[in-house]
Design a protein around this motif. Structure first.
Motif, PDB file in Angstrom:
ATOM      1  N   ALA A  70     -53.522  -8.215  19.283  1.00  0.00           N
ATOM      2  CA  ALA A  70     -53.073  -8.553  17.930  1.00  0.00           C
ATOM      3  C   ALA A  70     -51.979  -9.614  17.970  1.00  0.00           C
ATOM      4  CB  ALA A  70     -52.571  -7.291  17.226  1.00  0.00           C
ATOM      5  N   LYS A  71     -51.087  -9.498  18.938  1.00  0.00           N
ATOM      6  CA  LYS A  71     -50.026 -10.499  19.074  1.00  0.00           C
ATOM      7  C   LYS A  71     -50.614 -11.877  19.381  1.00  0.00           C
ATOM      8  CE  LYS A  71     -46.542 -12.046  22.289  1.00  0.00           C
ATOM      9  NZ  LYS A  71     -45.949 -11.841  23.615  1.00  0.00           N
ATOM     10  N   GLU A  72     -51.558 -11.915  20.320  1.00  0.00           N
ATOM     11  CA  GLU A  72     -52.136 -13.199  20.726  1.00  0.00           C
ATOM     12  C   GLU A  72     -52.923 -13.854  19.596  1.00  0.00           C
ATOM     13  OE1 GLU A  72     -54.386 -12.858  24.259  1.00  0.00           O
ATOM     14  OE2 GLU A  72     -52.772 -11.899  25.390  1.00  0.00           O
ATOM     15  N   LYS A  73     -53.649 -13.042  18.836  1.00  0.00           N
ATOM     16  CA  LYS A  73     -54.536 -13.607  17.822  1.00  0.00           C
ATOM     17  C   LYS A  73     -53.822 -13.985  16.526  1.00  0.00           C
ATOM     18  CE  LYS A  73     -58.878 -11.521  19.326  1.00  0.00           C
ATOM     19  NZ  LYS A  73     -60.052 -10.709  18.919  1.00  0.00           N
ATOM     20  N   THR A  74     -52.714 -13.317  16.244  1.00  0.00           N
ATOM     21  CA  THR A  74     -52.084 -13.530  14.933  1.00  0.00           C
ATOM     22  C   THR A  74     -50.756 -14.271  15.010  1.00  0.00           C
ATOM     23  OG1 THR A  74     -51.036 -11.346  15.038  1.00  0.00           O
ATOM     24  CG2 THR A  74     -53.197 -11.486  13.953  1.00  0.00           C
ATOM     25  N   ASN A  75     -50.202 -14.432  16.203  1.00  0.00           N
ATOM     26  CA  ASN A  75     -48.955 -15.201  16.311  1.00  0.00           C
ATOM     27  C   ASN A  75     -49.249 -16.659  15.943  1.00  0.00           C
ATOM     28  OD1 ASN A  75     -46.213 -15.673  16.892  1.00  0.00           O
ATOM     29  ND2 ASN A  75     -46.761 -16.414  18.938  1.00  0.00           N
ATOM     30  N   VAL A  94     -44.168  -7.998  13.014  1.00  0.00           N
ATOM     31  CA  VAL A  94     -44.695  -9.190  12.350  1.00  0.00           C
ATOM     32  C   VAL A  94     -43.601  -9.742  11.438  1.00  0.00           C
ATOM     33  CG1 VAL A  94     -46.549 -10.136  10.930  1.00  0.00           C
ATOM     34  CG2 VAL A  94     -47.015  -8.193  12.431  1.00  0.00           C
ATOM     35  N   ASP A  95     -43.157 -10.963  11.742  1.00  0.00           N
ATOM     36  CA  ASP A  95     -42.078 -11.586  10.971  1.00  0.00           C
ATOM     37  C   ASP A  95     -42.647 -12.693  10.085  1.00  0.00           C
ATOM     38  OD1 ASP A  95     -39.556 -11.982  10.080  1.00  0.00           O
ATOM     39  OD2 ASP A  95     -38.687 -12.531  12.021  1.00  0.00           O
ATOM     40  N   ASN A  96     -41.810 -13.177   9.137  1.00  0.00           N
ATOM     41  CA  ASN A  96     -42.164 -14.241   8.186  1.00  0.00           C
ATOM     42  C   ASN A  96     -43.185 -13.774   7.153  1.00  0.00           C
ATOM     43  OD1 ASN A  96     -40.418 -15.999   9.415  1.00  0.00           O
ATOM     44  ND2 ASN A  96     -42.002 -17.008  10.649  1.00  0.00           N
ATOM     45  N   LEU A  97     -43.077 -12.506   6.767  1.00  0.00           N
ATOM     46  CA  LEU A  97     -43.870 -12.026   5.632  1.00  0.00           C
ATOM     47  C   LEU A  97     -43.186 -12.460   4.326  1.00  0.00           C
ATOM     48  CD1 LEU A  97     -44.764  -8.347   6.637  1.00  0.00           C
ATOM     49  CD2 LEU A  97     -46.300 -10.305   6.598  1.00  0.00           C
ATOM     50  N   GLU A 100     -37.300  -4.966  -2.740  1.00  0.00           N
ATOM     51  CA  GLU A 100     -38.157  -6.035  -2.245  1.00  0.00           C
ATOM     52  C   GLU A 100     -38.360  -5.874  -0.740  1.00  0.00           C
ATOM     53  OE1 GLU A 100     -36.215  -9.669  -3.270  1.00  0.00           O
ATOM     54  OE2 GLU A 100     -37.197  -9.810  -5.232  1.00  0.00           O
ATOM     55  N   THR A 101     -39.447  -6.406  -0.252  1.00  0.00           N
ATOM     56  CA  THR A 101     -39.682  -6.380   1.196  1.00  0.00           C
ATOM     57  C   THR A 101     -38.656  -7.255   1.895  1.00  0.00           C
ATOM     58  OG1 THR A 101     -41.238  -8.225   1.073  1.00  0.00           O
ATOM     59  CG2 THR A 101     -42.157  -6.005   0.863  1.00  0.00           C
ATOM     60  N   LEU A 102     -38.415  -6.953   3.180  1.00  0.00           N
ATOM     61  CA  LEU A 102     -37.400  -7.673   3.953  1.00  0.00           C
ATOM     62  C   LEU A 102     -37.990  -8.819   4.765  1.00  0.00           C
ATOM     63  CD1 LEU A 102     -35.295  -4.626   5.211  1.00  0.00           C
ATOM     64  CD2 LEU A 102     -34.732  -6.242   3.376  1.00  0.00           C
ATOM     65  N   GLY A 103     -39.299  -9.057   4.660  1.00  0.00           N
ATOM     66  CA  GLY A 103     -39.903 -10.202   5.347  1.00  0.00           C
ATOM     67  C   GLY A 103     -40.472  -9.890   6.713  1.00  0.00           C
ATOM     68  N   TYR A 104     -40.539  -8.612   7.077  1.00  0.00           N
ATOM     69  CA  TYR A 104     -41.144  -8.248   8.357  1.00  0.00           C
ATOM     70  C   TYR A 104     -41.738  -6.850   8.233  1.00  0.00           C
ATOM     71  CZ  TYR A 104     -36.762  -5.686   8.989  1.00  0.00           C
ATOM     72  OH  TYR A 104     -35.691  -4.857   8.821  1.00  0.00           O
ATOM     73  N   PHE A 149     -47.069 -16.368  10.369  1.00  0.00           N
ATOM     74  CA  PHE A 149     -46.634 -15.178  11.103  1.00  0.00           C
ATOM     75  C   PHE A 149     -45.971 -15.549  12.434  1.00  0.00           C
ATOM     76  CE2 PHE A 149     -50.091 -12.231   9.147  1.00  0.00           C
ATOM     77  CZ  PHE A 149     -49.352 -12.203   7.969  1.00  0.00           C
ATOM     78  N   THR A 150     -44.918 -14.815  12.764  1.00  0.00           N
ATOM     79  CA  THR A 150     -44.350 -14.777  14.113  1.00  0.00           C
ATOM     80  C   THR A 150     -44.457 -13.338  14.588  1.00  0.00           C
ATOM     81  OG1 THR A 150     -42.805 -16.577  13.635  1.00  0.00           O
ATOM     82  CG2 THR A 150     -42.301 -15.161  15.519  1.00  0.00           C
TER      83      THR A 150
END
Length: 685
Positions: free
Chosen positions: A122-127, A63-66, A104-108, A137-138
């Motif tokens: 999970a990928k389909e519903k949250t992308n 999960v990216d763009n956190l 700090e978190t790295l964003g993913y 989210f990506t």
């Protein structure tokens, strides 16, 4: 089988993903089990102990763009809350890497589910999920991320797989035969219906289809079998091959979408937990799952989901109808459709429209409504009073809807029935009320003529009435065509081509059959299949199958009849469980072309009449040959025993002391017998 990587390869992959290997705790890593030889696919499917969870990276998502923040514990709680709604996250399966210098978190982050199906969902519903105003989210699969990181510099064309199996080849049979499948005991077999030769011709013996039910897809492309570890889909003409496996333990029911794009499976577990999965037929991909306890689906008959073509599917709930679209497999407009006190609904066979029945509630009358999807617009509504129950019947082309309405009498001690008939294709959808001649008659069965405008009703003392939605004057009124009194019939079975109908007396009537021509309003033939439990037309309307399933232990087997009531052949089959004709795809010919063929049928029929004559001659010759063999067998048997009789003559003479021979112990006596047939006395003057 897991990939084996060297330590440098692991370090390179981690650096490619932006992970510092020195920050990892290798002692906490659980390695997958060693490699084993699992045998071929058929052996895997029938093994008792398939592993419950997958191992490797197929069940891991990135999960990216956190948000980049120091509050990593709070961020972890929020992320976990979002993603655990989709599936079970493994213990320690959520990892948010930190920058060692800033903490700090790295964003993913990485999330590990129990199964690859949950990770895919999970990928389909949250992308593309909007986490907050600044972060969307990506989401990617871990395996995909590694694949994209290793794209070769030079493009190479993909390998073209050779064409292997034409799933529609059976429709090109030179004899224009149809297929059917039977399940008897633990065996399953597919046959050609070779009515010309008065027998069933085996297509394919049971390929290990022994566990549970079998079911054709709506267009006849696939045959699905239910086994211990899930459902398997087979296809072919003369050789059925396994096309796709859908793993889901303890499957009890299956269902296809009308266009065969999706397969629905239902499993019920020991804890009364119900799992419904919807799979893509071609790829085997899990598109959506529904989980709940038995109470969530209590009172809902199978199939739980009703399909509106392949684009929509819906199910009924408490005061709601949940309509889903297959583009996203989410609720239409992301909202439940609220219908207070809803009791039943059914889709039109051809249009995105469904009919809804709502019973009476306090001072509100019952009603039947027509709702158009996706707009959720009510096209027509009819209020009904003093209603006990309603049942809805769509005509196969969606042109008419019949609603059988059971109403209370004024005393509320009994009910009577009538029909509300909707003309769907006409302006403003006019509705006509139809009442039987005797309002007190109970309605036993109702059936529309496929592709036509007529319908039949069994009512009262097994009286049968035929009606038409058209009249000679074009007034748009229902007209009564004919009535037949007191028939031994309790079910109606129209030919798929229309015109002909079988009036069948099943169960209590012990298999009485009448073959009726509605155009001529005449009985073509009568017959009987003792203790018959089922009647089914073949998809062309040329033949009818009647069967006795193992519900009744005696006389189990099936009979094949011609459309006009001639018994062609009978096949006894112990413990017969299922008899199913293979459906055909709709004709590609236009209605004009079909009408032209009907007008010039004599020209086309010459070829087939000649073939029928040749077959008739061969059958006669076969019949004569069989009778000749039986006669020769009898004469041979008689000759053999005469020879034995002659050889034992001396022994018989000795047993009688030698005084009397065989010829002398018989005495011929002629006896004349008279019988008085009638005595009549006349006075002669």
């Amino acid at each position: 089988m897991a990939d084996v990587l060297s330590m440098p390869e692991i370090q390179n992959r981690a650096l490619g993903l932006g992970i510092d290997p020195s920050s990892l705790d290798f002692d906490s890593i659980i390695l997958p089990p060693g490699e084993e030889d699992f045998g071929n696919d058929d052996e895997i499917l029938h093994e008792e102990g398939l592993p419950e969870y997958e191992t490797g990276f197929g069940n891991v998502i990135i999960v990216d763009n956190l948000p980049v923040t120091e509050k990593h514990e709070k961020l972890e709680k929020v992320v976990r809350k979002i993603f655990k709604q989709i599936g079970a996250i493994r213990d320690g399966g959520l990892w948010i890497p930190l920058d060692p210098s800033t903490q700090e978190t790295l964003g993913y982050c990485f999330i590990e589910y129990n199964t690859p199906q949950e990770a895919e969902m999970a990928k389909e519903k949250t992308n593309g999920y909007k986490f907050d105003r600044l972060h969307t989210f990506t989401v990617n699969m871990f395996d995909e991320f590694y694949k994209y990181m290793n794209v070769p510099e030079e493009w190479t064309p993909s390998e073209i797989k050779p064409y292997e199996e034409n799933l529609q080849e059976w429709l090109t049979d030179e004899k224009a035969r149809d297929q059917f499948v039977i399940r008897a005991g633990t065996s399953t077999e597919v046959f050609w219906n070779d009515a010309r030769q008065l027998l069933s011709d085996p297509v394919f013996p049971s390929p290990n289809w022994k566990d549970s039910i079998v079911q054709w897809s709506p267009l006849g492309t696939y045959l699905a079998t239910v086994q211990k570890q899930g459902a398997v889909v087979w296809g072919g003409a003369c050789k059925f091959v396994s096309l796709m496996r859908f793993v889901q333990p303890q499957v009890k029911q299956i269902d296809f979408s009308p266009g065969e794009k999706y397969l629905v499976t239902c499993s019920i577990h020991d804890t009364h937990r119900v799992v419904l999965n919807i799979f893509d037929m071609r790829t085997g991909k899990l598109m959506r799952d529904f989980r709940g306890n038995g109470g969530d689906f209590c009172g809902v008959s199978w199939p739980i989901f009703k399909w509106g073509g392949d684009k929509y599917f819906a199910r009924i709930g408490m005061n709601v109808i949940s309509v889903y679209e297959t583009d996203t497999f989410t609720l239409l407009d992301k909202k439940l459709m609220r219908v207070d006190n809803v009791a039943d609904f059914c889709w039109s066979p051809t249009d995105p429209v469904f009919a809804v029945f709502v019973p009476e509630l306090t001072n509100q009358p019952a009603r039947v409504s027509l709702v158009q999807i996706p707009e959720k617009v009510e096209l027509r509504q009819k209020n009904l009073f003093s209603v006990s129950n309603c049942k809805m019947y769509w005509q196969s082309h969606g042109e008419y809807l019949a609603v059988k309405v059971d109403r209370y009498t004024k005393t509320k001690k009994s009910t009577y029935a009538g029909f509300e008939l909707f003309r769907i294709k006409e302006r403003d959808i006019p509705i006509q009320v139809l009442e039987l001649d005797d309002k007190n008659d109970k309605i036993i069965d109702f059936a529309w003529e496929p592709k036509g405008h007529r319908f039949a009703v069994i009512h009262g003392d097994n009286n049968i009435s035929f009606y038409s939605m058209r009249t000679a004057g074009g007034t748009g009124r229902v007209s009564k065509l004919a009535s037949i009194k007191s028939k031994q019939a309790n079910t109606l079975h129209w030919s798929p081509a229309g015109r002909f109908i079988v009036l069948a007396g099943l169960k209590g009537f012990d298999g009485q059959l009448e073959f009726y021509d509605v155009d001529e309003l005449a009985i073509m033939a009568t017959g009987e299949h003792f203790m018959a439990t089922d009647v089914e037309w073949d998809p062309t309307g040329r033949y009818v199958a009647t069967s006795v399933t193992s519900v009744r232990e005696m006389e189990s087997g099936f009979c094949i009849w011609s459309f006009n009531g001639k018994l062609l052949y009978r096949v006894p089959k112990d413990q017969l469980i299922q008899f199913l004709w293979r459906p055909r795809t709709p004709s590609l010919l236009t209605q004009e072309k079909e009408d032209e063929i009907a007008r010039e049928l004599k020209k086309y029929s010459k070829k087939y009449e000649a073939e029928d004559q040749d077959m008739f001659v061969r059958l006669n010759e076969q019949d004569r040959k069989k009778r000749r063999e039986l006669r020769e067998e009898w004469e041979s048997w008689v000759l053999r025993w005469k020879r034995v009789h002659e050889e034992e003559r001396e022994v018989r003479d000795l047993s009688r002391g030698g005084d009397v021979s065989d010829d002398e112990i018989y005495e011929e006596i002629e006896v004349e017998a008279g019988e008085v047939l009638d005595v009549c006395e006349e006075v002669v003057e």
